[in-house]
Scaffold this motif. Structure first.
Motif, PDB file in Angstrom:
ATOM      1  N   ALA A 119     -82.178 -83.057  13.796  1.00  0.00           N
ATOM      2  CA  ALA A 119     -83.309 -83.214  12.878  1.00  0.00           C
ATOM      3  C   ALA A 119     -84.077 -81.909  12.686  1.00  0.00           C
ATOM      4  CB  ALA A 119     -84.254 -84.299  13.387  1.00  0.00           C
ATOM      5  N   LYS A 120     -83.554 -80.805  13.245  1.00  0.00           N
ATOM      6  CA  LYS A 120     -84.219 -79.506  13.146  1.00  0.00           C
ATOM      7  C   LYS A 120     -83.795 -78.818  11.851  1.00  0.00           C
ATOM      8  CE  LYS A 120     -85.184 -75.509  16.077  1.00  0.00           C
ATOM      9  NZ  LYS A 120     -84.567 -74.267  15.666  1.00  0.00           N
ATOM     10  N   PHE A 121     -84.720 -78.106  11.231  1.00  0.00           N
ATOM     11  CA  PHE A 121     -84.404 -77.340  10.023  1.00  0.00           C
ATOM     12  C   PHE A 121     -85.239 -76.071   9.989  1.00  0.00           C
ATOM     13  CE2 PHE A 121     -88.053 -79.819   8.766  1.00  0.00           C
ATOM     14  CZ  PHE A 121     -88.727 -79.060   7.823  1.00  0.00           C
ATOM     15  N   ASP A 122     -84.813 -75.107   9.205  1.00  0.00           N
ATOM     16  CA  ASP A 122     -85.535 -73.839   9.060  1.00  0.00           C
ATOM     17  C   ASP A 122     -86.553 -73.987   7.939  1.00  0.00           C
ATOM     18  OD1 ASP A 122     -86.491 -71.289   8.829  1.00  0.00           O
ATOM     19  OD2 ASP A 122     -84.543 -70.360   8.458  1.00  0.00           O
ATOM     20  N   TRP A 157     -92.313 -71.550  13.023  1.00  0.00           N
ATOM     21  CA  TRP A 157     -92.330 -72.476  14.148  1.00  0.00           C
ATOM     22  C   TRP A 157     -91.140 -73.419  14.031  1.00  0.00           C
ATOM     23  CZ3 TRP A 157     -96.948 -71.311  11.604  1.00  0.00           C
ATOM     24  CH2 TRP A 157     -97.908 -70.647  12.378  1.00  0.00           C
ATOM     25  N   PRO A 158     -90.621 -73.908  15.161  1.00  0.00           N
ATOM     26  CA  PRO A 158     -89.544 -74.901  15.087  1.00  0.00           C
ATOM     27  C   PRO A 158     -90.030 -76.114  14.291  1.00  0.00           C
ATOM     28  CG  PRO A 158     -89.876 -74.167  17.353  1.00  0.00           C
ATOM     29  CD  PRO A 158     -90.999 -73.601  16.536  1.00  0.00           C
ATOM     30  N   SER A 159     -89.190 -76.563  13.366  1.00  0.00           N
ATOM     31  CA  SER A 159     -89.573 -77.677  12.496  1.00  0.00           C
ATOM     32  C   SER A 159     -88.493 -78.752  12.499  1.00  0.00           C
ATOM     33  CB  SER A 159     -89.790 -77.176  11.069  1.00  0.00           C
ATOM     34  OG  SER A 159     -90.855 -76.245  11.031  1.00  0.00           O
ATOM     35  N   PHE A 160     -88.941 -79.985  12.424  1.00  0.00           N
ATOM     36  CA  PHE A 160     -88.064 -81.151  12.485  1.00  0.00           C
ATOM     37  C   PHE A 160     -88.486 -82.138  11.412  1.00  0.00           C
ATOM     38  CE2 PHE A 160     -88.552 -79.194  16.573  1.00  0.00           C
ATOM     39  CZ  PHE A 160     -87.276 -79.158  17.111  1.00  0.00           C
ATOM     40  N   PHE A 161     -87.526 -82.922  10.890  1.00  0.00           N
ATOM     41  CA  PHE A 161     -87.877 -83.895   9.859  1.00  0.00           C
ATOM     42  C   PHE A 161     -88.011 -85.318  10.391  1.00  0.00           C
ATOM     43  CE2 PHE A 161     -83.236 -83.405   9.446  1.00  0.00           C
ATOM     44  CZ  PHE A 161     -82.807 -84.716   9.584  1.00  0.00           C
ATOM     45  N   LYS A 162     -87.646 -85.548  11.662  1.00  0.00           N
ATOM     46  CA  LYS A 162     -87.705 -86.909  12.198  1.00  0.00           C
ATOM     47  C   LYS A 162     -87.786 -86.859  13.722  1.00  0.00           C
ATOM     48  CE  LYS A 162     -84.661 -90.892  12.637  1.00  0.00           C
ATOM     49  NZ  LYS A 162     -83.314 -91.364  12.369  1.00  0.00           N
ATOM     50  N   PRO A 173     -96.568 -83.253   5.008  1.00  0.00           N
ATOM     51  CA  PRO A 173     -95.739 -84.045   4.080  1.00  0.00           C
ATOM     52  C   PRO A 173     -94.874 -83.203   3.144  1.00  0.00           C
ATOM     53  CG  PRO A 173     -97.951 -83.897   3.219  1.00  0.00           C
ATOM     54  CD  PRO A 173     -97.959 -83.169   4.550  1.00  0.00           C
ATOM     55  N   ASP A 174     -94.398 -82.044   3.621  1.00  0.00           N
ATOM     56  CA  ASP A 174     -93.610 -81.166   2.757  1.00  0.00           C
ATOM     57  C   ASP A 174     -92.233 -80.839   3.337  1.00  0.00           C
ATOM     58  OD1 ASP A 174     -94.347 -79.523   4.841  1.00  0.00           O
ATOM     59  OD2 ASP A 174     -95.350 -78.033   3.596  1.00  0.00           O
ATOM     60  N   GLY A 175     -91.682 -81.771   4.096  1.00  0.00           N
ATOM     61  CA  GLY A 175     -90.376 -81.558   4.705  1.00  0.00           C
ATOM     62  C   GLY A 175     -89.238 -82.054   3.833  1.00  0.00           C
ATOM     63  N   PRO A 176     -88.018 -81.899   4.311  1.00  0.00           N
ATOM     64  CA  PRO A 176     -86.837 -82.283   3.535  1.00  0.00           C
ATOM     65  C   PRO A 176     -86.575 -83.794   3.607  1.00  0.00           C
ATOM     66  CG  PRO A 176     -86.158 -81.454   5.657  1.00  0.00           C
ATOM     67  CD  PRO A 176     -87.658 -81.278   5.588  1.00  0.00           C
ATOM     68  N   GLU A 187     -90.983 -85.238   5.914  1.00  0.00           N
ATOM     69  CA  GLU A 187     -91.924 -84.773   6.933  1.00  0.00           C
ATOM     70  C   GLU A 187     -91.476 -83.418   7.492  1.00  0.00           C
ATOM     71  OE1 GLU A 187     -93.166 -89.151   8.705  1.00  0.00           O
ATOM     72  OE2 GLU A 187     -91.717 -87.932   9.797  1.00  0.00           O
ATOM     73  N   ARG A 188     -92.476 -82.592   7.832  1.00  0.00           N
ATOM     74  CA  ARG A 188     -92.227 -81.336   8.549  1.00  0.00           C
ATOM     75  C   ARG A 188     -93.058 -81.371   9.814  1.00  0.00           C
ATOM     76  NH1 ARG A 188     -95.209 -76.407   8.310  1.00  0.00           N
ATOM     77  NH2 ARG A 188     -96.127 -77.150   6.366  1.00  0.00           N
ATOM     78  N   HIS A 189     -92.401 -81.664  10.916  1.00  0.00           N
ATOM     79  CA  HIS A 189     -93.051 -81.655  12.224  1.00  0.00           C
ATOM     80  C   HIS A 189     -92.961 -80.209  12.709  1.00  0.00           C
ATOM     81  CE1 HIS A 189     -93.044 -86.105  12.615  1.00  0.00           C
ATOM     82  NE2 HIS A 189     -92.021 -85.978  11.796  1.00  0.00           N
TER      83      HIS A 189
END
Length: 155
Positions: free
Chosen positions: A65-68, A73-78, A114-117, A122-124
């Motif tokens: 669930a990680k994305f660039d 910062w490390p970002s995750f969508f779920k 609220p600007d993730g893929p 979501e962008r955690h």
């Protein structure tokens, strides 16, 4: 319902866990700090596994669930499990954000936006110092010594 025990650590357990933290980890985890962008150890981590809470070891995010996000910062969508994250309205620094904390120990992790893929949007956005990492095939940490932690399955 989570397969993990979400009971908060006892005062003695918490004191033991805090004793092992660096000054930077204390600043971020316990005092809601933020590490500088583009310097975190997990920003460019591409290894398959699970990111866990640095303080209590609760699984928080899978590497799948990680994305660039380009934010530094490390970002995750779920999340690993929605029950493992608690959300708090944050009005600090003249803006309204949603802070994320570990649902078990209350440690500050970062913020969700609220600007993730897709599929969640979501962008955690997390601090590397708030996390530990366990590669696939290794046992998840048992920081609270509650037993029953098994090797994690592959994604």
């Amino acid at each position: 319902m989570s397969a993990f025990d979400l009971t908060p650590p006892t005062d003695a357990q918490r004191d033991d866990l805090i004793a092992g933290l660096s000054d930077e980890e204390r600043r971020v985890l316990l005092h809601h700090g933020t590490e500088a962008p583009f310097c975190g150890v997990f920003l460019d981590n591409k290894t398959d596994g699970v990111y866990t809470c640095r303080l209590c070891g609760l699984p928080l995010f899978r590497s799948s669930a990680k994305f660039d996000s380009g934010t530094g910062w490390p970002s995750f969508f779920k999340p690993y499990d929605a029950a493992h994250i608690r959300y708090i309205r944050d009005t600090s620094h003249g803006m309204i954000r949603v802070e994320e904390v570990c649902a078990r120990c209350g440690s500050h992790l970062g913020h969700v936006f609220p600007d993730g893929p897709p599929p969640t949007g979501e962008r955690h956005c997390l601090n590397s110092v708030s996390l530990s990492f366990t590669p696939v095939g290794e046992a998840l940490p048992d920081s609270l010594q509650r037993g029953g932690v098994e090797a994690q399955p592959a994604d």
